[in-house]
Design an enzyme around this catalytic site. Sequence first.
Site, PDB file in Angstrom:
ATOM      1  N   ASP A 191      -1.688  -0.505   6.009  1.00 22.50           N
ATOM      2  CA  ASP A 191      -1.797   0.103   7.572  1.00 22.50           C
ATOM      3  C   ASP A 191      -3.393   0.476   7.851  1.00 22.50           C
ATOM      4  O   ASP A 191      -3.502   0.730   8.839  1.00 22.50           O
ATOM      5  CB  ASP A 191      -0.843   1.177   7.642  1.00 22.50           C
ATOM      6  CG  ASP A 191      -1.283   2.516   7.188  1.00 22.50           C
ATOM      7  OD1 ASP A 191      -1.530   2.405   5.739  1.00 22.50           O
ATOM      8  OD2 ASP A 191      -1.216   3.392   7.560  1.00 22.50           O
TER       9      ASP A 191
ATOM     10  N   ASP B 103      -7.352  -1.023   3.884  1.00 21.50           N
ATOM     11  CA  ASP B 103      -6.183  -2.121   3.299  1.00 21.50           C
ATOM     12  C   ASP B 103      -6.934  -3.308   3.900  1.00 21.50           C
ATOM     13  O   ASP B 103      -6.294  -4.405   3.483  1.00 21.50           O
ATOM     14  CB  ASP B 103      -4.925  -1.912   3.862  1.00 21.50           C
ATOM     15  CG  ASP B 103      -4.493  -0.600   3.333  1.00 21.50           C
ATOM     16  OD1 ASP B 103      -4.905  -0.258   1.947  1.00 21.50           O
ATOM     17  OD2 ASP B 103      -3.784   0.022   3.872  1.00 21.50           O
TER      18      ASP B 103
ATOM     19  N   ASP C 206       0.818  -1.145  -0.133  1.00 20.49           N
ATOM     20  CA  ASP C 206      -0.110  -0.025   0.038  1.00 20.49           C
ATOM     21  C   ASP C 206       0.833   1.124  -0.030  1.00 20.49           C
ATOM     22  O   ASP C 206       1.997   1.111   0.410  1.00 20.49           O
ATOM     23  CB  ASP C 206      -0.868   0.102   1.267  1.00 20.49           C
ATOM     24  CG  ASP C 206      -1.574   1.119   1.500  1.00 20.49           C
ATOM     25  OD1 ASP C 206      -2.349   1.766   0.704  1.00 20.49           O
ATOM     26  OD2 ASP C 206      -1.242   1.867   2.611  1.00 20.49           O
TER      27      ASP C 206
END
Length: 820
Positions: free
Chosen positions: A714, A718, A502
């Site tokens: 995080d 996600d 990410d």
Amino acid sequence: MSPRDSDPTDADSVCRLCDLPTPAPPVTGPDVDGAFCCRGCLEVQRSLGDLEASEAEAVREAIGDDGAAASDSGTAPDDAPKTAESAFFAVDGMHCTTCEAFLEGRTEAEDGVHTVEASYATDTVRVQFDPDVVGEERLPEVLSGYGYTAGRREDGRPGGDTNEVVTFLVGGGLFGMMVMLWYALFLYPTYFGYEPLADFGGLDGLYVFGNIWLMTTFVLFYTGWPILRGAFVSLRAGVPNMDLLVALAACSAYAYSTIAMGLGQTDLYFDVTVAIVLVVTGGGYYESKVKQRAVGRLSELTERTVEDARLAESGETVPPDEVSPGDRLLVRPGERIPLDGEVREGTAAVDESLITGESTPLSKRPGDRVAGGTVVTDAPLVVTVDDTATSTLDRLVELLWEIQSSTPGIQRLADRLATVFVPLVIAVAAVVAGWTLVSGGGVTAAMLLGLTVLIVSCPCALGLATPLAIAAGIKTATDRGIIVTAEAVFEDAPDIETVVLDKTGTLTEGSMSVVSVHADAPETVCSRAAAVESFSEHPIAAAIVEYADGIDSADSGPKRAPGAPAADGGSMAIDPGSFDRTSRGVSAPIEGSETVVGHPDLLRDRGFEIDSDLDERIADARSDGDVPVAVGWGGRARGVIVVGDTPRAEWREAVETLSRERSVVVLTGDEGAAADRFRTVEGVSDVFAGVPPEAKAETIRRLRTRGPVAMVGDGSNDAPALAAADLGIALGSGTRLASDAADAVIVDDDLRSVAETFRIAERTNGRIKQNLGWAFMYNGLAIPMAALGLLNPLLAAVAMAASSTLVVVNSSRSLGPFEG
């Protein structure tokens, strides 16, 4: 009802990738079939394509069953009626894939239950049911029994470690030690030819045997209950497992010794039963301590969900589920938008980082769409609720639970081998006992020989091989700042081929900060900008104020409040009533001159001159994916403050290390320069930009058709992707929802620890294979010796203990060093 559950008549009304509603007109591409909700979904479809039938089957097989893939995308199985409802439960007592199959089959037999998906890895069960036939409040009762305890996921894990500790330490340890003490004092001396301390033909012997039998009974049927339950479940499910072989060995030794005691014999093997139960229960205890995932908690939903919605007309607050489509809601600065909708009145910056992962708040004005769960930062908004009356955050949480409940735990190598090993051992014991009986050896000799085969093959070493190696791996990881929350990490990580990173909060810091200041008098520019921005709650404003405060502190000056002197001694007094806010910036008079802070176009529209040097700085900031904030007074722009979500210091090193052995993909909700900066980085094989949260999990599923995938993230956005990946790794500074979905959490947020996670997992996996190799080599030698009559039950128990000891010693060896 979410768009996923709707039945649209127009195929172009929902996104082909993530099933979200498409805009009007939808996003399309000449070389890509179908309509999409955004450019990010279209690019994922263009790069990865659809799941072919064979590929989809491979994904379903990896996840566990034919319904898993459907669950991942939020759709119900075809055989479930439209009136079916879904409920999620936390179930205590599952510890293998056999438990999953048993619970699913048993619960689906209940009237009104359509489908059941169980996951022992997350202690979660999803049930689709007909509420007119069976109520949700009855389902925990249906799921419970046979040693399983079910409860609402919101109430947490129904069992807990307390009962397990009591069962093992108090029940097993205390009574087991007492049994072994009786053996050491009274029975072992006689086995080695010494005079007995008691007359085993009299009352003393009866008292000794009675105590041993009673305490062994407690150890077997109380402490060993999970083993016996696992054996029963394996028989009901028709899948032999290690519990079945352990239970056979322990119960056979107990039954033989009970009969022999009744016949007046003194060669009793209650100690074998106790040793088997305690060793295997000890391994199970280690395994349970490994399982730290807090599934069953409300997690981020508890902390982030909106409990009240404020009606704009009356000011009355009501629960979100009482809000109807079309209702107008008032959302004040600092509050979360309760439900998805459209801005009707007001202009404000909305922080969407929790939902989309985008670090820069977006300005919303009448006609713009807003998502439930996002935060209004600096001005009130009136929002008209969508027709679905749902929240994007709630949909993310629901999607996470669907993925977790439909993803079964990994079937360990030992369990897979057990399907062959267990029937083979039972067959050998039966043949040896039968042959002894037929050849005239007598019933006692036949029973003793069969018992010896079962005892010597008891998989105590096999049972300890994985959990003890995992315990060592977890300790090593913890010492390195990595918390492992799912033991499957050690079997999955070595096979990972693609690592998906990410962007926001993972490759970057995840918060706005001042990157640079371009001005002839930087301190004056920052002080004026901070004085004006101190009246705003916008995250960019907060970053500028914090930076200016840092300059004041460095000059040994006090931190400045609105109207306080600046670092250069100039007066920055501002009348709050003169403060002016627009969608592109803020302004206020300072020292008799209007100071404007915001988008460069705002200054141009107000007639401010911006020289070519500052224009070049503005263009450079945008090309880097940062936000240029122009500051001007006296009719001229005096400087540019560049604000952005800066990359982590170690990100390039981390990407370089990971790319040596695996493909690295960047996945982000951001578009434009913020994502493009990673496209040319050596080691990054692909970048998927502009991908909405609901499409991240689908992107992971499609990448999995190429090979096992790890996801590193995080944020709450996600979480579904972390759960859908073969291996999910979360950063410790992220949200609890992300941590709950992950298999490992990096406490210190150092991206270099991702590669270290793989190294620890690979070495732990090697240690597991060493332990299993020794355990099976031992069985390969010991079982033939027992079948030939070269071992008696006592020697078999000693050999079994020696094998287990070797596994313990091997598991306790250091896994390091890890430098380099």
